[in-house]
Design a protein around this motif. Structure first.
Motif, PDB file in Angstrom:
ATOM      1  N   ARG A   5       0.778  -1.010   0.042  1.00  0.00           N
ATOM      2  CA  ARG A   5       0.011   0.145  -0.283  1.00  0.00           C
ATOM      3  C   ARG A   5       0.990   1.695  -0.276  1.00  0.00           C
ATOM      4  NH1 ARG A   5      -3.556  -2.906   3.837  1.00  0.00           N
ATOM      5  NH2 ARG A   5      -3.071  -2.088   5.497  1.00  0.00           N
ATOM      6  N   LYS A   6       2.311   1.108   0.979  1.00  0.00           N
ATOM      7  CA  LYS A   6       2.686   2.843   0.980  1.00  0.00           C
ATOM      8  C   LYS A   6       3.712   2.450  -0.349  1.00  0.00           C
ATOM      9  CE  LYS A   6       6.411   4.287   3.655  1.00  0.00           C
ATOM     10  NZ  LYS A   6       7.059   4.225   4.912  1.00  0.00           N
ATOM     11  N   TYR A   7       3.419   1.597  -1.516  1.00  0.00           N
ATOM     12  CA  TYR A   7       4.337   1.722  -2.333  1.00  0.00           C
ATOM     13  C   TYR A   7       3.657   1.245  -3.951  1.00  0.00           C
ATOM     14  CZ  TYR A   7       8.603   2.625   0.294  1.00  0.00           C
ATOM     15  OH  TYR A   7       9.522   3.082   1.235  1.00  0.00           O
ATOM     16  N   GLY A  11       4.237  -0.230  -7.248  1.00  0.00           N
ATOM     17  CA  GLY A  11       3.635  -1.734  -7.721  1.00  0.00           C
ATOM     18  C   GLY A  11       2.552  -2.040  -8.444  1.00  0.00           C
ATOM     19  N   MET A  12       2.237  -0.224  -9.403  1.00  0.00           N
ATOM     20  CA  MET A  12       1.242  -0.218 -10.894  1.00  0.00           C
ATOM     21  C   MET A  12       2.876  -0.126 -11.388  1.00  0.00           C
ATOM     22  SD  MET A  12      -1.203   0.659 -12.798  1.00  0.00           S
ATOM     23  CE  MET A  12      -2.434   1.368 -11.315  1.00  0.00           C
ATOM     24  N   ASN A 204      -1.305  11.298  -8.070  1.00  0.00           N
ATOM     25  CA  ASN A 204      -2.508  10.958  -6.846  1.00  0.00           C
ATOM     26  C   ASN A 204      -2.290   9.704  -5.973  1.00  0.00           C
ATOM     27  OD1 ASN A 204      -4.165  13.197  -7.759  1.00  0.00           O
ATOM     28  ND2 ASN A 204      -4.335  11.761  -9.353  1.00  0.00           N
ATOM     29  N   LEU A 205      -2.148   8.288  -7.320  1.00  0.00           N
ATOM     30  CA  LEU A 205      -1.253   7.354  -6.074  1.00  0.00           C
ATOM     31  C   LEU A 205      -0.777   7.639  -5.286  1.00  0.00           C
ATOM     32  CD1 LEU A 205      -0.524   4.737  -8.748  1.00  0.00           C
ATOM     33  CD2 LEU A 205      -2.263   4.745  -7.140  1.00  0.00           C
ATOM     34  N   ASN A 209      -1.269   7.994  -0.702  1.00  0.00           N
ATOM     35  CA  ASN A 209      -0.652   7.018   0.060  1.00  0.00           C
ATOM     36  C   ASN A 209      -0.127   7.645   1.418  1.00  0.00           C
ATOM     37  OD1 ASN A 209      -1.083   4.679  -1.416  1.00  0.00           O
ATOM     38  ND2 ASN A 209       1.031   4.481  -2.645  1.00  0.00           N
ATOM     39  N   ASN A 210       0.541   9.043   0.957  1.00  0.00           N
ATOM     40  CA  ASN A 210       0.868  10.549   1.671  1.00  0.00           C
ATOM     41  C   ASN A 210      -0.263  10.462   2.202  1.00  0.00           C
ATOM     42  OD1 ASN A 210       3.578  10.180   0.611  1.00  0.00           O
ATOM     43  ND2 ASN A 210       3.087  11.763  -0.274  1.00  0.00           N
TER      44      ASN A 210
END
Length: 219
Positions: A5-7, A11-12, A204-205, A209-210
């Motif tokens: 989730r953080k990265y 991952g995308m 946006n990803l 996450n931030n």
């Protein structure tokens, strides 16, 4: 799972790289002795792309490492029939899409059309540059012009693709053949769209996450 989730931007990017490289595995397998497996890989991509021969890239053929062909050229070489048996005549007998994968002479068709290839190459390139820049500097793109720039980058392909579809559906004979045949038009508009789409998803990803992790830290 928390690391994923953080990265999620990374991952995308990895997913897009796998998808892009996968489009080349079909022709590579066909060229190097595994035609059935290669055609199965190519068939998977049929769900996502029309794979029309006159809008696709052929690789590893006797006529060149990378080649593009028109329908007339492929018909003259005798590698596709003069009348297309693969689609209903009501659709268009001039559209050679999914089933034809190429041969040793002309090369093997990459499983994504050239415009889709341009989109994904640009998307991956932008994602890689943006993620590296952000992780090193921590700075986002300037919000003052980002949305306008995204629209400017994505609009040419949307207009071109929309007009092209209308021209084919209504058989607009006044549209020159050179317009439909232009490979560079597809590469340029696809590349611009890929950069614009990358500007839309990767920042946006990371921003999402931030925000998520900042909220968790506040708790």
């Amino acid at each position: 799972m928390e690391l994923l989730r953080k990265y999620s931007a990374e991952g995308m990017l990895i997913f897009l790289c796998i998808y892009l490289l996968g489009a080349f595995t079909g022709p590579l397998l066909q060229k190097f002795g595994h035609p059935e497996l290669g055609q199965k890989v190519t068939a998977i991509y049929r769900v996502f792309c029309h794979q029309r021969v006159e809008r696709s890239m052929f690789i590893l053929g006797q006529e060149g490492f990378i080649r593009f062909y028109s329908l007339d050229e492929l018909e003259a070489k005798g590698v596709i029939p003069a009348e297309n048996p693969y689609v209903p005549k009501a659709l268009s007998t001039s559209i050679y899409g999914h089933p034809y994968v190429g041969n040793d002479q002309v090369g093997y068709k990459v499983a994504l059309c050239i415009r889709d290839l341009a989109i994904y190459v640009a998307l991956v390139a932008f994602g890689l540059i943006y993620i590296l820049k952000y992780r090193i500097s921590g700075k986002d793109l300037p919000y003052t012009f980002k949305w306008g720039l995204i629209l400017a980058l994505m609009l040419p392909m949307m207009l071109d693709g929309g007009f092209q579809l209308i021209a084919e559906i209504f058989d607009l004979s006044w549209v020159p053949d050179a317009y439909f045949a232009s490979i560079w038009k597809r590469i340029i508009t696809g590349g611009l769209f890929g950069v614009g789409f990358g500007m839309l998803i990767f920042p946006n990803l990371i921003s999402s996450n931030n925000m998520l992790y900042n909220k968790q830290e506040d708790r």
